[in-house]
Design a protein around this motif. Structure first.
Motif, PDB file in Angstrom:
ATOM      1  N   ASP A  47     -14.998 -70.023 -27.156  1.00  0.00           N
ATOM      2  CA  ASP A  47     -14.397 -69.435 -28.075  1.00  0.00           C
ATOM      3  C   ASP A  47     -13.692 -68.225 -27.097  1.00  0.00           C
ATOM      4  O   ASP A  47     -12.540 -67.632 -27.454  1.00  0.00           O
ATOM      5  CB  ASP A  47     -15.415 -68.381 -29.333  1.00  0.00           C
ATOM      6  N   ALA A  48     -14.347 -67.544 -26.220  1.00  0.00           N
ATOM      7  CA  ALA A  48     -13.907 -66.679 -25.234  1.00  0.00           C
ATOM      8  C   ALA A  48     -12.862 -67.309 -24.418  1.00  0.00           C
ATOM      9  O   ALA A  48     -11.804 -66.864 -24.185  1.00  0.00           O
ATOM     10  CB  ALA A  48     -14.805 -66.175 -24.266  1.00  0.00           C
ATOM     11  N   ALA A  49     -13.120 -68.395 -23.998  1.00  0.00           N
ATOM     12  CA  ALA A  49     -11.790 -69.200 -23.477  1.00  0.00           C
ATOM     13  C   ALA A  49     -10.774 -69.417 -23.976  1.00  0.00           C
ATOM     14  O   ALA A  49      -9.485 -69.341 -23.596  1.00  0.00           O
ATOM     15  CB  ALA A  49     -12.545 -70.614 -22.931  1.00  0.00           C
ATOM     16  N   ILE A  50     -10.562 -69.491 -25.266  1.00  0.00           N
ATOM     17  CA  ILE A  50      -9.277 -69.673 -26.230  1.00  0.00           C
ATOM     18  C   ILE A  50      -8.588 -68.247 -26.124  1.00  0.00           C
ATOM     19  O   ILE A  50      -7.442 -68.135 -25.774  1.00  0.00           O
ATOM     20  CB  ILE A  50      -9.809 -69.643 -27.712  1.00  0.00           C
TER      21      ILE A  50
ATOM     22  N   ALA B 187      -4.099 -72.627 -27.745  1.00  0.00           N
ATOM     23  CA  ALA B 187      -5.294 -72.493 -26.611  1.00  0.00           C
ATOM     24  C   ALA B 187      -6.340 -73.100 -26.917  1.00  0.00           C
ATOM     25  O   ALA B 187      -7.156 -73.713 -26.211  1.00  0.00           O
ATOM     26  CB  ALA B 187      -5.469 -70.995 -26.412  1.00  0.00           C
ATOM     27  N   GLY B 188      -6.932 -73.304 -28.359  1.00  0.00           N
ATOM     28  CA  GLY B 188      -7.974 -74.032 -28.766  1.00  0.00           C
ATOM     29  C   GLY B 188      -7.850 -75.432 -28.516  1.00  0.00           C
ATOM     30  O   GLY B 188      -8.909 -76.289 -27.901  1.00  0.00           O
ATOM     31  N   ILE B 189      -6.895 -76.147 -28.573  1.00  0.00           N
ATOM     32  CA  ILE B 189      -6.647 -77.613 -28.420  1.00  0.00           C
ATOM     33  C   ILE B 189      -6.700 -77.810 -26.897  1.00  0.00           C
ATOM     34  O   ILE B 189      -7.439 -78.665 -26.346  1.00  0.00           O
ATOM     35  CB  ILE B 189      -5.323 -77.979 -29.167  1.00  0.00           C
ATOM     36  N   ARG B 190      -5.926 -76.889 -26.215  1.00  0.00           N
ATOM     37  CA  ARG B 190      -6.137 -77.138 -24.537  1.00  0.00           C
ATOM     38  C   ARG B 190      -7.709 -76.867 -24.095  1.00  0.00           C
ATOM     39  O   ARG B 190      -7.726 -77.515 -22.900  1.00  0.00           O
ATOM     40  CB  ARG B 190      -4.977 -76.149 -24.053  1.00  0.00           C
TER      41      ARG B 190
END
Length: 332
Positions: A165-168, A188-191
């Motif tokens: 979640d934080a990476a998104i 961003a979530g997909i990537r």
């Protein structure tokens, strides 16, 4: 960041402003573009309701709300209005939590997570300003978070996490947010879907630690995110508890199981998504992962400690019925 001692020592909002009338402070993020002049709206309602002319303070790149909130407290205002995105709201709340200050918000960002949970208009700043002055007052919990055993704690109002979640949040493109709004988070979530789980140790309310291999651990004070999805089903912002969620997709179709359980509001036996309710929690990872608080990226860490501080923040929200998944005792 304020320590607990400085929070308790901070001045309240009830000092005399000189005229004997009430006064608001507007803390506004000037880079947030809106078709409504928020400052003019605050001045208009202040005049209509017999308040003094408001104190208006802009945030800066170097100070996104902390110093401005302290300035408002020192001025002895009766109401502090945070106008900006989730970052502005969180920084202002971090200074006001634990004081007698009354806070309101005018959402001007992309996520506007707290506003969405409290039924504050995210697309009508005029309505949000009116609710700030004329809404109902509630007292809500905040959650203190210590990252990598730092001396000072941060706070969050909606949710915080470490991992996917934080990476998104860290990888969301600002230029895309300007073009498509919250859908930029989907990009961003997909990537960031590819990745390996990390061995994680969790302790809840001081209990015996247990281990999981996880992509993400999130703590939630209330449950709704963009698109109306409720990722912490039934979480209440004033019950003295935090909801902890672990995310562990398994195999090629693992993320489908995670999404399915989210839409099933956490029901079922699939261990790809687990929930725990607690007052405190401690998370330890074998390797550093990204951290976020209410959508603000904080860099990487291997340890997070959560502690709920009940009834810590006085908050204005619109009049009317509130979803019982948000507050414990909805008003009629």
């Amino acid at each position: 960041m304020p320590t607990e001692a400085t929070l308790e020592a901070a001045p309240g909002p009830l000092a005399d402003t000189g005229s004997g009338r009430r006064r608001a402070a507007l803390i506004v993020n000037p880079i947030k573009i809106t078709t409504v002049d928020v400052e003019a709206a605050v001045k208009r309602i202040s005049a209509e309701d017999g308040w003094d002319d408001p104190l208006v303070i802009e945030t800066t790149a170097d100070d996104p709300g902390h110093g401005q909130a302290r300035q408002a407290l020192e001025a002895g205002v009766d109401l502090v209005i945070a106008a900006g995105g989730d970052g502005t709201v969180r920084c202002v709340a971090e200074e006001l939590a634990g004081t007698d200050a009354l806070m309101a918000l005018v959402p001007l960002g992309t996520g506007n997570l707290l506003a969405r949970n409290l039924d504050i208009a995210v697309d009508d700043p005029d309505a949000a300003v009116e609710a700030a002055f004329r809404g109902t007052e509630r007292t809500i919990d905040v959650v203190h978070v210590t990252v990598d055993r730092a001396q000072d704690a941060h706070v969050f109002l909606v949710m915080a996490g470490i991992g996917y979640d934080a990476a998104i949040m860290s990888d969301t493109r600002d230029d895309l947010k300007d073009k498509v709004g919250w859908l930029a988070y989907v990009d961003a979530g997909i990537r960031n879907l590819p990745g390996k789980p990390t061995r994680t140790t969790i302790s809840v309310d001081g209990g015996k630690p247990f281990e999981r291999r996880l992509r993400s651990v999130m703590g939630g004070n209330c449950g709704k995110i963009m698109g109306g999805l409720e990722i912490f089903p039934g979480a209440k912002i004033d019950d003295g508890l935090m909801d902890l969620m672990t995310v562990a997709p398994k195999g090629k179709l693992g993320w489908l199981a995670v999404v399915g359980k989210l839409f099933a509001r956490g029901k079922g036996k699939d261990s790809s998504l687990e929930y725990f309710q607690c007052r405190t929690a401690e998370i330890t990872l074998r390797e550093p992962l990204e951290v976020q608080l209410d959508g603000d990226p904080l860099g990487k860490a291997t340890h997070m400690a959560f502690e709920v501080k009940p009834d810590s923040l006085r908050l204005r929200m619109p009049l009317g019925y509130k979803d019982p998944a948000v507050v414990s005792e909805p008003l009629p």
